[in-house]
Design a protein around this motif. Structure first.
Motif, short mmCIF file in Angstrom:
data_model
loop_
_atom_site.label_atom_id
_atom_site.label_comp_id
_atom_site.label_asym_id
_atom_site.label_seq_id
_atom_site.Cartn_x
_atom_site.Cartn_y
_atom_site.Cartn_z
N ALA A 166 -3.06 13.55 1.80
CA ALA A 166 -2.83 13.23 3.21
C ALA A 166 -2.80 11.72 3.43
N THR A 167 -3.68 11.00 2.74
CA THR A 167 -3.72 9.55 2.88
C THR A 167 -2.41 8.92 2.41
N LYS A 168 -1.89 9.40 1.29
CA LYS A 168 -0.63 8.86 0.78
C LYS A 168 0.54 9.19 1.72
N GLY A 169 0.50 10.38 2.32
CA GLY A 169 1.54 10.72 3.28
C GLY A 169 1.53 9.78 4.48
N ARG A 170 0.33 9.47 4.98
CA ARG A 170 0.21 8.55 6.12
C ARG A 170 0.64 7.14 5.73
N LEU A 171 0.33 6.75 4.50
CA LEU A 171 0.71 5.41 4.02
C LEU A 171 2.23 5.25 4.03
N VAL A 172 2.93 6.25 3.50
CA VAL A 172 4.40 6.19 3.48
C VAL A 172 4.95 6.18 4.90
N ARG A 173 4.37 7.00 5.75
CA ARG A 173 4.81 7.04 7.14
C ARG A 173 4.66 5.66 7.79
N ASP A 174 3.52 5.02 7.56
CA ASP A 174 3.29 3.70 8.14
C ASP A 174 4.35 2.70 7.69
N LEU A 175 4.67 2.72 6.41
CA LEU A 175 5.68 1.79 5.89
C LEU A 175 7.05 2.04 6.53
N LEU A 176 7.41 3.31 6.66
CA LEU A 176 8.72 3.65 7.21
C LEU A 176 8.81 3.31 8.69
N VAL A 177 7.79 3.64 9.45
CA VAL A 177 7.80 3.35 10.89
C VAL A 177 7.84 1.84 11.13
N ALA A 178 7.13 1.09 10.29
CA ALA A 178 7.10 -0.37 10.45
C ALA A 178 8.41 -1.02 10.01
N GLY A 179 9.27 -0.27 9.35
CA GLY A 179 10.52 -0.84 8.87
C GLY A 179 10.31 -1.82 7.73
N ALA A 180 9.25 -1.62 6.95
CA ALA A 180 8.92 -2.54 5.85
C ALA A 180 10.05 -2.55 4.82
N ARG A 181 10.44 -3.76 4.40
CA ARG A 181 11.50 -3.91 3.40
C ARG A 181 11.08 -4.94 2.36
N PRO A 182 10.01 -4.65 1.63
CA PRO A 182 9.54 -5.61 0.62
C PRO A 182 10.55 -5.76 -0.50
N ARG A 183 10.63 -6.98 -1.03
CA ARG A 183 11.57 -7.26 -2.12
C ARG A 183 10.88 -7.34 -3.46
N THR A 184 9.56 -7.42 -3.44
CA THR A 184 8.78 -7.52 -4.68
C THR A 184 7.53 -6.67 -4.56
N ALA A 185 6.85 -6.46 -5.70
CA ALA A 185 5.59 -5.73 -5.68
C ALA A 185 4.54 -6.47 -4.86
N VAL A 186 4.54 -7.79 -4.97
CA VAL A 186 3.59 -8.60 -4.19
C VAL A 186 3.82 -8.40 -2.70
N GLU A 187 5.09 -8.41 -2.28
CA GLU A 187 5.39 -8.20 -0.86
C GLU A 187 5.03 -6.78 -0.43
N LEU A 188 5.16 -5.81 -1.31
CA LEU A 188 4.79 -4.44 -0.99
C LEU A 188 3.28 -4.34 -0.72
N VAL A 189 2.49 -4.92 -1.59
CA VAL A 189 1.04 -4.93 -1.38
C VAL A 189 0.70 -5.66 -0.08
#
Length: 265
Positions: free
Chosen positions: A212-235
Motif C-alpha cells: 500500500a505504501t508503494k502504491g501511494r508513493l507512485v500515486r504521489d509522484l504521478l499527481v505531482a507531475g514529477a519528471r526526474p532525469r536522474t536517480a538523484v533527482e528521483l530521490v
C-alpha cells in the motif's frame, strides 16, 4: 522515468472485451516468449493431471476453477491491465481516480512484471489468469529463470536514459537486473515502520503495508507531475513530496537503495 511494479494475485473480471491480440501488445519483441509460456500454461491447466497442475501453480483444491480459467485463456475476454490488477498496491495507487495528465504519465512510465506475459503496460489488454512467477511449466521450466533470459533487452530499452524506480518484489525482481550505468540510474525502495519503544525510535521492515505504501508513493509522484532525469533527482522528488527517505550508500555500478520511513500504517 520507468516505474517497475509487481502484478497482483487479485484480478477483476474482464467482462466481454476482445480476446488477447499479441499484435496490439507493448514490447512486441517479447511475443514469441509470451506465446511459449501461454501454450505451456494452457496445456498444463487443461491436462488430465489436475493435482500436478495445481501443485505447479500453487493452487489449493478449492481453487481448481483457476485451472479452468487458464485453460480458456486464448478465447477469454480481456481488459486493460490498469483495470485488471486489483491487489493492495493497485488499490492504493487508484489509477482510475488520477487526474488525466497523471493517467497519461502512468501509461507512459509504468511497466508491470508478469509470470505469464513477462511485462505489460497499463493499456495492454489481458485476460484474468493465474501464473505466479514461482511456477515451473512443462517445456519452459522455472518462470523466474525463463524471464530472466528474455526480459533484459526489452526492459533495458524501455528504461531509456532516465531513472528507474524499481518497486518489484521477490522473484519478480530477479527477472531483470540492471547492469553498469543503468544500475546507477535505478532506485529500489524498502519500507520501514518507525515506532517508539521505551522512548527510543525503532524501525522494522513492513510486510503487508509495504504494498500500500508503494502504491501511494507512485500515486504521489504521478499527481505531482514529477519528471526526474536522474536517480538523484528521483530521490529528491520523493523528499519534496514529504516522504522520509534514508539513502543507502551505493558503489559505482550498483543500484541505489532508499529506505522509506513511515509512522502511520
Amino acid at each position: 522515468m520507468l516505474i517497475l511494479l509487481p502484478p497482483s494475485e487479485g484480478k477483476a473480471d474482464a467482462g466481454t472485451g476482445r480476446r488477447w491480440a499479441p499484435d496490439r501488445f507493448s514490447l512486441p519483441e517479447l511475443n514469441p516468449a509470451r506465446e511459449r509460456v501461454l501454450d505451456a500454461l494452457v496445456a498444463l491447466s487443461a491436462g488430465p493431471d489436475e493435482e500436478a497442475a495445481r501443485a505447479a501453480l500453487g493452487l489449493s483444491e478449492g481453487q481448481r476453477g483457476e485451472l479452468r480459467r487458464n485453460a480458456r485463456l486464448r478465447e477469454a475476454a480481456t481488459a486493460p491491465a490498469e483495470r485488471l490488477y486489483t491487489g493492495v498496491l493497485y488499490e492504493a495507487l487508484d489509477l482510475a481516480s488520477l487526474p488525466a495528465a497523471a493517467q497519461r504519465a502512468a501509461r507512459r512510465s509504468i511497466l508491470i512484471s508478469s509470470g505469464l506475459w513477462g511485462a505489460v503496460r497499463l493499456a495492454d489488454r489481458i485476460p484474468p489468469y493465474r501464473c505466479p512467477i514461482g511456477a515451473r511449466l512443462p517445456d519452459v521450466g522455472a518462470l523466474s529463470t525463463y524471464w530472466r533470459r528474455e526480459l533484459t533487452p526489452a526492459v533495458d530499452a524501455a528504461a531509456g536514459r532516465g531513472p528507474v524506480l524499481d518497486l518489484r518484489s521477490g522473484a519478480y525482481a530477479a527477472t531483470w537486473t540492471p547492469r553498469g550505468e543503468l544500475a546507477e540510474r535505478t532506485v529500489t525502495v524498502r519500507v520501514l515502520h518507525e515506532r517508539e519503544v521505551d522512548g527510543v525510535p525503532v524501525r522494522s521492515v513492513v510486510s503487508h503495508f509495504n504494498k500500500a505504501t508503494k502504491g501511494r508513493l507512485v500515486r504521489d509522484l504521478l499527481v505531482a507531475g514529477a519528471r526526474p532525469r536522474t536517480a538523484v533527482e528521483l530521490v529528491g522528488a520523493l523528499r519534496e513530496l514529504k516522504h522520509t527517505v534514508l539513502e543507502q550508500t551505493a558503489a559505482a555500478g550498483r543500484v541505489r537503495q532508499v529506505d522509506l520511513v513511515v509512522t502511520d500504517l
